[in-house]
Design a protein around this motif. Structure first.
Motif, PDB file in Angstrom:
ATOM      1  N   CYS A   1       0.918  -1.234   0.119  1.00 18.24           N
ATOM      2  CA  CYS A   1      -0.031  -0.041  -0.082  1.00 18.24           C
ATOM      3  C   CYS A   1       0.765   1.186   0.025  1.00 18.24           C
ATOM      4  N   HIS A   2       1.752   1.149   0.880  1.00 20.19           N
ATOM      5  CA  HIS A   2       2.844   2.462   0.907  1.00 20.19           C
ATOM      6  C   HIS A   2       3.365   2.600  -0.539  1.00 20.19           C
ATOM      7  N   ALA A   3       4.098   1.674  -1.011  1.00 23.08           N
ATOM      8  CA  ALA A   3       4.547   1.738  -2.369  1.00 23.08           C
ATOM      9  C   ALA A   3       3.650   2.250  -3.378  1.00 23.08           C
TER      10      ALA A   3
ATOM     11  N   ILE B   1       0.911   4.175  -3.010  1.00 21.57           N
ATOM     12  CA  ILE B   1       0.377   5.578  -2.436  1.00 21.57           C
ATOM     13  C   ILE B   1       1.503   6.483  -3.072  1.00 21.57           C
ATOM     14  N   GLU B   2       2.934   5.898  -2.849  1.00 24.95           N
ATOM     15  CA  GLU B   2       3.897   6.969  -3.305  1.00 24.95           C
ATOM     16  C   GLU B   2       4.009   7.069  -4.724  1.00 24.95           C
ATOM     17  N   LYS B   3       3.682   5.957  -5.419  1.00 25.06           N
ATOM     18  CA  LYS B   3       3.622   5.820  -6.842  1.00 25.06           C
ATOM     19  C   LYS B   3       2.748   6.688  -7.380  1.00 25.06           C
ATOM     20  N   LEU B   4       1.408   6.680  -6.725  1.00 18.71           N
ATOM     21  CA  LEU B   4       0.532   7.570  -7.319  1.00 18.71           C
ATOM     22  C   LEU B   4       0.728   9.159  -6.874  1.00 18.71           C
ATOM     23  N   ASN B   5       1.414   9.293  -5.969  1.00 19.15           N
ATOM     24  CA  ASN B   5       1.504  10.854  -5.478  1.00 19.15           C
ATOM     25  C   ASN B   5       2.739  11.440  -6.514  1.00 19.15           C
TER      26      ASN B   5
ATOM     27  N   SER C   1      -9.009   9.415  -5.754  1.00 21.75           N
ATOM     28  CA  SER C   1      -9.708   8.447  -5.222  1.00 21.75           C
ATOM     29  C   SER C   1      -8.898   7.221  -5.221  1.00 21.75           C
ATOM     30  N   GLN C   2      -7.922   6.751  -5.869  1.00 20.39           N
ATOM     31  CA  GLN C   2      -7.349   5.619  -5.409  1.00 20.39           C
ATOM     32  C   GLN C   2      -6.422   5.788  -4.212  1.00 20.39           C
ATOM     33  N   ILE C   3      -5.920   6.893  -4.206  1.00 19.11           N
ATOM     34  CA  ILE C   3      -5.109   7.069  -2.731  1.00 19.11           C
ATOM     35  C   ILE C   3      -5.866   7.159  -1.632  1.00 19.11           C
ATOM     36  N   GLN C   4      -7.181   7.642  -1.529  1.00 22.62           N
ATOM     37  CA  GLN C   4      -8.010   7.557  -0.730  1.00 22.62           C
ATOM     38  C   GLN C   4      -8.492   5.940  -0.391  1.00 22.62           C
ATOM     39  N   SER C   5      -8.699   5.332  -1.397  1.00 18.93           N
ATOM     40  CA  SER C   5      -9.149   3.978  -1.121  1.00 18.93           C
ATOM     41  C   SER C   5      -7.917   3.207  -0.501  1.00 18.93           C
ATOM     42  N   LEU C   6      -6.491   3.575  -1.024  1.00 16.61           N
ATOM     43  CA  LEU C   6      -5.445   2.944  -0.502  1.00 16.61           C
ATOM     44  C   LEU C   6      -5.134   3.091   1.018  1.00 16.61           C
TER      45      LEU C   6
END
Length: 492
Positions: free
Chosen positions: A382-384, A386-390, A419-424
């Motif tokens: 999840c952390h990886a 989220i970092e990729k999406l940011n 939306s993907q980040i919030q879900s993650l």
């Protein structure tokens, strides 16, 4: 400098829509003359006295993240007509080093013009309060003239030119029937069930409400039986707002209601109405005492989720929805108390025996280690992600600033990523919560606590309270026990 533009009108009428267009042009010219960069427009169609505005909330959220340098508004009243909200915005802007500029030159923190902020905030709130008082005064005058000012007329009436008139349909007879049935001895639930079973349109259906229920409820019958409008009298002014800046409703004492007699045709005569009121007073329920039934409050219907009612004639429990409204709501899900007592007692003893098994600890340790490893892998993943999406989001913002993409393209792209980040993040929270709960020590305490009970020979409310969270009953009367401990539940 990045500029956020906030515009607001109070209604969606055409003239106010034109005002929004004109304001937008003013702002564009203003920032072009100063070579400022537009960050985004924030537009609301809502009263300035409320803080619950979608785009104002978005503006505040972006302020907290320091997404822009300046807020531009036509005047302070566009942002807020509420002193408390005005100061909240002011303090948030100062704490995040964001300036506020209004086109009427009343506020311009870029030039150090902030000393009049408090005065303007107070003036706009007072203006809103005066408008509110004038509206209330006008409304009271209309009420005293006998005009009905409710949003929906009572069942059986329509509103014509501010006056209540009896509907020319079946509703009048239904109202009379409800009063007579109640006076004859029928309860509110029985009356509601009979009307539902006969397919009589509900008040919501008659009023034309969207998604109106076809089911009559005892609460609806109660409201009709208490309604003085059926005597031909208007009873209004029962509540008011606390202030223009608060949506909280203040109940008015009955002696201060505005009552205007003989304003419209009555549906119920005085004798029938008085008789019903007397019976209502006599049937006021006493405060409930200790519940004598063993499983009361523990049983849940597997199909509708309602609780169960004890029925002495069945020597058991039935679904509460079925008990109140019959087959239209659910099926009985009947479970006999004696059979349920035997099953639960045997299952609790099996539960205790399982918890006392020496092999249980080793199995628990193996399960905990496997679960912890799986959860740690999920957390890292999840952390990886989220970092990729940011990183993608930041790259898109850079493209926007450099005019590689349009604002619409940027917003469309980042909306999906956000939306993907919030879900993650929600998944991450659940994983971390589950990992924190995987404690060997806590599990050992539960095993020890279960073992200390020994064999139970009698099922009591205290034992049920110690062990059972809820018991779910299916349509065939079979029970699934959900224990308060972490060992899995069992089914009969």
């Amino acid at each position: 400098m990045k500029c956020a533009i906030y515009t607001r009108v109070s209604t969606d009428k055409e003239e106010q829509k034109s005002s929004l267009t004109n304001q937008r042009e003013l702002f564009i010219n203003y920032i072009q003359e100063r070579n400022w960069e537009l960050y985004d427009f924030y537009v609301d169609v809502e009263s300035g006295t409320t803080s619950n505005r979608e785009n104002l909330n978005r503006l505040i959220a972006d302020m907290e993240q320091k997404k822009f340098d300046i807020i531009l508004a036509k005047e302070l009243s566009r942002l807020a007509r509420n002193g408390e909200l005005s100061y909240r915005i002011k303090n948030l802007a100062e704490n995040n080093k964001i300036d506020i500029v209004t086109l009427d030159n009343a506020i311009n923190t870029l030039e150090g013009n902030r000393s009049m902020f408090g005065l303007y905030a107070w003036l706009y709130e007072q203006e809103s309060q005066r408008i509110s008082e004038r509206v209330k005064h006008s409304l009271t005058n209309k009420i005293r003239r006998g005009e009905f000012k409710g949003s929906i007329p009572p069942y059986g009436y329509i509103v014509v030119d501010g006056q209540l008139q009896v509907r020319d349909d079946f509703c009048r007879n239904i109202v009379v029937r409800i009063f007579k049935d109640y006076l004859s001895g029928k309860g509110q639930t029985r009356i509601a069930n009979e009307l539902t079973n006969e397919g009589v349109p509900t008040p919501a259906q008659v009023a034309g409400k969207a998604n109106a229920s076809t089911v009559w409820h005892d609460s609806t019958i109660k409201l009709i039986l208490h309604n003085h409008h059926y005597l031909g009298h208007l009873v209004q002014g029962r509540e008011t707002t606390v202030s223009v800046t608060s949506k909280a409703r203040l109940r008015i004492a009955p002696e201060n209601y505005v009552i205007i007699e003989n304003t419209h045709e009555a549906i119920i005569d005085e004798d029938l109405f008085s008789g019903v009121q007397e019976r209502l007073k006599k049937r006021i329920k006493r405060a409930p005492g200790p519940n004598p039934h063993l499983f009361s409050g523990l049983l849940v219907c597997a199909d509708c989720g309602k609780g169960f009612h004890y029925r002495a004639n069945s020597k058991g429990y039935v679904c509460g929805a079925y008990d109140r409204r019959g087959n239209i709501a659910c099926s009985s899900h009947l479970v006999r108390e004696q059979a349920l007592t035997e099953f639960v007692l045997n299952d609790i003893n099996r539960f205790i025996k399982q918890g006392s098994n020496p092999n249980q600890l080793q199995h628990a340790e193996d399960t905990l280690l496997t679960s912890a490893k799986r959860l740690n892998n999920q957390i890292e993943s999840c952390h990886a992600e989220i970092e990729k999406l940011n990183e993608q989001k930041n790259k898109a913002l850079s493209h926007l600033i450099n005019d590689v993409i349009t604002k619409e393209e940027y917003q469309s792209f980042t909306q999906g990523i956000s939306s993907q980040i919030q879900s993650l993040k929600e998944q991450l929270f659940e994983y971390e919560k589950s990992l924190a709960g995987l404690s060997k020590d806590n599990y050992l305490k539960e095993i020890k606590k279960i073992s200390s009970f020994g064999t139970i020979t009698e099922l009591t409310p205290e034992i049920l309270q110690q062990f059972v969270n809820e018991i779910v009953i299916d349509k065939d009367g079979k029970a699934t026990i959900h224990y308060r401990f972490t060992i899995p539940s069992f089914t009969n």
